[in-house]
Design an enzyme around this catalytic site. Structure first.
Site, PDB file in Angstrom:
ATOM      1  N   ARG A   1       0.870  -1.174   0.000  1.00 25.21           N
ATOM      2  CA  ARG A   1       0.000   0.000   0.000  1.00 25.21           C
ATOM      3  C   ARG A   1       0.905   1.221   0.000  1.00 25.21           C
ATOM      4  O   ARG A   1       2.015   1.187   0.553  1.00 25.21           O
ATOM      5  CB  ARG A   1      -0.897   0.015   1.234  1.00 25.21           C
ATOM      6  CG  ARG A   1      -1.850  -1.176   1.339  1.00 25.21           C
ATOM      7  CD  ARG A   1      -2.681  -1.086   2.618  1.00 25.21           C
ATOM      8  NE  ARG A   1      -3.618  -2.199   2.740  1.00 25.21           N
ATOM      9  CZ  ARG A   1      -3.371  -3.328   3.394  1.00 25.21           C
ATOM     10  NH1 ARG A   1      -2.189  -3.478   3.994  1.00 25.21           N
ATOM     11  NH2 ARG A   1      -4.267  -4.293   3.460  1.00 25.21           N
TER      12      ARG A   1
ATOM     13  N   LYS B   1      -2.483  -2.536   7.894  1.00 22.84           N
ATOM     14  CA  LYS B   1      -3.683  -2.104   8.600  1.00 22.84           C
ATOM     15  C   LYS B   1      -3.814  -2.828   9.932  1.00 22.84           C
ATOM     16  O   LYS B   1      -3.523  -4.011  10.032  1.00 22.84           O
ATOM     17  CB  LYS B   1      -4.926  -2.378   7.739  1.00 22.84           C
ATOM     18  CG  LYS B   1      -5.048  -1.462   6.524  1.00 22.84           C
ATOM     19  CD  LYS B   1      -6.361  -1.693   5.801  1.00 22.84           C
ATOM     20  CE  LYS B   1      -6.539  -0.713   4.659  1.00 22.84           C
ATOM     21  NZ  LYS B   1      -7.830  -0.907   3.957  1.00 22.84           N
TER      22      LYS B   1
ATOM     23  N   HIS C   1      -2.268   2.712  -5.908  1.00 22.90           N
ATOM     24  CA  HIS C   1      -2.887   1.417  -5.636  1.00 22.90           C
ATOM     25  C   HIS C   1      -2.942   0.545  -6.893  1.00 22.90           C
ATOM     26  O   HIS C   1      -3.055  -0.681  -6.788  1.00 22.90           O
ATOM     27  CB  HIS C   1      -4.295   1.626  -5.075  1.00 22.90           C
ATOM     28  CG  HIS C   1      -4.636   0.685  -3.966  1.00 22.90           C
ATOM     29  ND1 HIS C   1      -3.959   0.655  -2.757  1.00 22.90           N
ATOM     30  CD2 HIS C   1      -5.563  -0.300  -3.876  1.00 22.90           C
ATOM     31  CE1 HIS C   1      -4.475  -0.283  -1.985  1.00 22.90           C
ATOM     32  NE2 HIS C   1      -5.440  -0.885  -2.638  1.00 22.90           N
TER      33      HIS C   1
ATOM     34  N   ARG D   1      -0.318  -1.983  -6.847  1.00 25.46           N
ATOM     35  CA  ARG D   1      -0.648  -3.103  -5.951  1.00 25.46           C
ATOM     36  C   ARG D   1      -1.579  -4.084  -6.656  1.00 25.46           C
ATOM     37  O   ARG D   1      -1.382  -5.305  -6.587  1.00 25.46           O
ATOM     38  CB  ARG D   1      -1.288  -2.539  -4.685  1.00 25.46           C
ATOM     39  CG  ARG D   1      -1.714  -3.562  -3.638  1.00 25.46           C
ATOM     40  CD  ARG D   1      -2.091  -2.813  -2.367  1.00 25.46           C
ATOM     41  NE  ARG D   1      -2.921  -3.577  -1.452  1.00 25.46           N
ATOM     42  CZ  ARG D   1      -2.457  -4.368  -0.491  1.00 25.46           C
ATOM     43  NH1 ARG D   1      -1.153  -4.529  -0.359  1.00 25.46           N
ATOM     44  NH2 ARG D   1      -3.276  -5.005   0.325  1.00 25.46           N
TER      45      ARG D   1
ATOM     46  N   HIS E   1      -4.256  -9.163   3.293  1.00 24.85           N
ATOM     47  CA  HIS E   1      -5.717  -9.148   3.371  1.00 24.85           C
ATOM     48  C   HIS E   1      -6.185  -9.996   4.550  1.00 24.85           C
ATOM     49  O   HIS E   1      -5.711 -11.115   4.754  1.00 24.85           O
ATOM     50  CB  HIS E   1      -6.335  -9.725   2.091  1.00 24.85           C
ATOM     51  CG  HIS E   1      -6.248  -8.788   0.923  1.00 24.85           C
ATOM     52  ND1 HIS E   1      -6.406  -9.208  -0.384  1.00 24.85           N
ATOM     53  CD2 HIS E   1      -6.030  -7.450   0.854  1.00 24.85           C
ATOM     54  CE1 HIS E   1      -6.283  -8.170  -1.197  1.00 24.85           C
ATOM     55  NE2 HIS E   1      -6.053  -7.100  -0.465  1.00 24.85           N
TER      56      HIS E   1
ATOM     57  N   TYR F   1      -9.097 -10.630  -7.706  1.00 28.35           N
ATOM     58  CA  TYR F   1      -8.099 -10.734  -8.775  1.00 28.35           C
ATOM     59  C   TYR F   1      -8.384 -11.907  -9.707  1.00 28.35           C
ATOM     60  O   TYR F   1      -7.947 -11.903 -10.859  1.00 28.35           O
ATOM     61  CB  TYR F   1      -6.692 -10.813  -8.161  1.00 28.35           C
ATOM     62  CG  TYR F   1      -6.382  -9.562  -7.393  1.00 28.35           C
ATOM     63  CD1 TYR F   1      -6.197  -8.345  -8.052  1.00 28.35           C
ATOM     64  CD2 TYR F   1      -6.330  -9.566  -6.008  1.00 28.35           C
ATOM     65  CE1 TYR F   1      -5.963  -7.179  -7.347  1.00 28.35           C
ATOM     66  CE2 TYR F   1      -6.082  -8.400  -5.299  1.00 28.35           C
ATOM     67  CZ  TYR F   1      -5.909  -7.206  -5.976  1.00 28.35           C
ATOM     68  OH  TYR F   1      -5.691  -6.048  -5.279  1.00 28.35           O
TER      69      TYR F   1
END
Length: 307
Positions: free
Chosen positions: A157, A181, A252, A255, A278, A287
């Site tokens: 990120r 995160k 992004h 990414r 994730h 994806y």
């Protein structure tokens, strides 16, 4: 019967405590905090005008359904509605934990299904074209090439790359320790190209005298402080234009391209999930939809029946 707030408690104090809860216990980013705060402001405004004025702490499930219908009438899309529901559920969970409300009115509140939006993805050739547009004869260009190579090679990120410190990068072992995160850590392998570009930048970086408190950051701006996500966005916009690419690109996008190219190369979806950080593999599965969408486009473009 109206809810009795704890002694010496005021709604503003409770909101302040909730914000601290989101920061310290859930580790939410500033952008997510702003979204939650904005949605809660809408909820408080709704309560003030609902049935002649009531308290957020006294709203029931049926009242919250009315609130969501009100937002839908204003034209909020499914994704925005889903975010609002997530924020409301989090708020009332906190109120229940703190025993400010006796029951959680959001337990039966359903989250609208997200619309499946496939993000923009670059081809390998397009990534190379953008990176080759960087003038590596300048110190700034050497920094930019190292930063963008890291974004693409590791799928970071942009905030993770901007906040990267010397203690997180291991060039000899070829991996980076990423703090993502919720302050969750993950180890991501680095490509030889990314390692080489960072090695080329480090002598330049060590010549810079950083501002106070900025000495640990690897990528510094001209102001001698950590580079910001807005700076990276502006840089990419400029490079994309110079490379003649018309796609709408953001940091992004690198990414998304990283994950898509791994999947196309045969990487395991679970491994991609771990590298991206994730929490839910359902997020990573988008994806697979991108890959199918691109395959469909290839068929439509090249099959003789579609000529």
């Amino acid at each position: 019967m109206p809810t009795r707030l704890p002694a010496a408690s005021h709604p503003d104090e409770i909101l302040g405590d909730y914000r601290q809860y989101l920061i310290l216990e859930r580790g939410l980013s500033e952008n997510t905090l702003l979204s939650y705060t904005r949605d809660l402001n809408h909820l408080f405004e709704f309560a003030d005008s609902y049935r002649g004025g009531t308290s957020v702490f006294d709203l029931k499930y049926e009242d919250l359904e009315t609130f969501l219908s009100f937002l839908a009438d204003l034209g909020l899309g499914q994704n925005s509605m889903a975010r609002v529901v997530s924020g409301i559920k989090s708020f009332y969970r906190f109120l229940e934990l703190e025993e400010i409300v006796p029951d959680n009115p959001t337990l039966l509140l359903e989250t609208p299904a997200h619309g499946r939006h496939l993000p923009e993805v670059l081809s390998v050739e397009e990534v190379d074209t953008i990176l080759d547009a960087i003038d590596t004869e300048t110190d700034k260009g050497v920094r930019d090439r190292a930063l963008l190579e890291l974004l693409y090679s590791c799928g970071l990120r942009v905030s993770e790359a901007c906040n990267l410190t010397f203690g997180q990068i291991f060039l000899d072992e070829k991996f980076v320790r990423v703090i993502g995160k919720g302050n969750k850590e993950r180890l991501v392998p680095m490509s030889s190209e990314a390692c080489d570009r960072i090695r080329a930048y480090l002598p330049i970086r060590h010549e810079i005298v950083p501002k106070a408190g900025q000495g640990d950051y690897i990528f510094l701006s001209r102001e001698r402080s950590a580079i910001t996500r807005q700076m990276v966005f502006t840089l990419l916009k400029k490079l994309t234009c110079e490379a003649g690419i018309t796609k709408k690109i953001s940091p992004h996008t690198f990414r998304h391209s990283f994950a898509t190219h791994l999947l196309e190369g045969g990487a395991n979806l679970q491994a991609i999930r771990d590298m991206l950080g994730h929490a839910d593999i359902g997020t990573t599965e988008i994806y697979t939809h991108i890959e199918r969408s691109r395959l469909r486009d290839e068929i439509l473009s090249h099959h003789p029946r579609n000529k």
